[in-house]
Design a protein around this motif. Sequence first.
Motif, PDB file in Angstrom:
ATOM      1  N   VAL A 109     -12.094   1.716  -2.237  1.00 58.17           N
ATOM      2  CA  VAL A 109     -10.703   1.441  -1.889  1.00 58.17           C
ATOM      3  C   VAL A 109     -10.223   0.172  -2.592  1.00 58.17           C
ATOM      4  N   LEU A 168      -9.495   1.136  -6.127  1.00 57.68           N
ATOM      5  CA  LEU A 168      -8.264   1.926  -6.240  1.00 57.68           C
ATOM      6  C   LEU A 168      -7.023   1.064  -6.026  1.00 57.68           C
ATOM      7  N   ILE A 169      -7.104   0.109  -5.121  1.00 61.03           N
ATOM      8  CA  ILE A 169      -5.983  -0.808  -4.900  1.00 61.03           C
ATOM      9  C   ILE A 169      -5.690  -1.581  -6.181  1.00 61.03           C
ATOM     10  N   LEU A 227      -6.207   6.945  -2.805  1.00 59.92           N
ATOM     11  CA  LEU A 227      -6.136   6.084  -1.619  1.00 59.92           C
ATOM     12  C   LEU A 227      -5.746   6.898  -0.393  1.00 59.92           C
ATOM     13  N   ASP A 267      -8.293   5.028   4.152  1.00 61.28           N
ATOM     14  CA  ASP A 267      -8.558   3.676   4.642  1.00 61.28           C
ATOM     15  C   ASP A 267      -7.223   2.991   4.968  1.00 61.28           C
ATOM     16  N   ALA A 315      -5.145   0.307   2.842  1.00 66.24           N
ATOM     17  CA  ALA A 315      -4.326   0.665   1.688  1.00 66.24           C
ATOM     18  C   ALA A 315      -2.838   0.683   2.017  1.00 66.24           C
TER      19      ALA A 315
END
Length: 122
Positions: free
Chosen positions: A31, A34-35, A53, A58, A61
């Motif tokens: 995560v 990806l953020i 995401l 999660d 996010a």
Amino acid sequence: MNSNWEKKTIGDEDVPVPSASAVTRFRKPLVDYLISGLEENDKWVRILAIDLLGSAGDPRAVVYLKPLLVDRDRDLRTISAKAMDMIHSQQDVVSRSQPDRCASCMIRFIAEEALTQGKPRG
């Protein structure tokens, strides 16, 4: 079999699957990665990061997806809204599946009593 795996019976066969704690530990750095993809200049990298995401579910996010709901790009707005819906629906499922650990907590009894006493009698 190490502690990151457990056996699940599927049909008549025992299949090794990752434990919930192993999945959670794996999801955290994923995560975060990806953020970081949300800051890329390439629109399609951002779209892929947003979509993944949403799939990861999660709730951390959401803070990063909210600003994209008002982005100038319609595609980013749309996919961000869908990702947030996915996260919220996954969180709803998790919260419904977990037992209420405070059903008999003293603080709950005190709060319920205080709320009952504060209601006007009619």
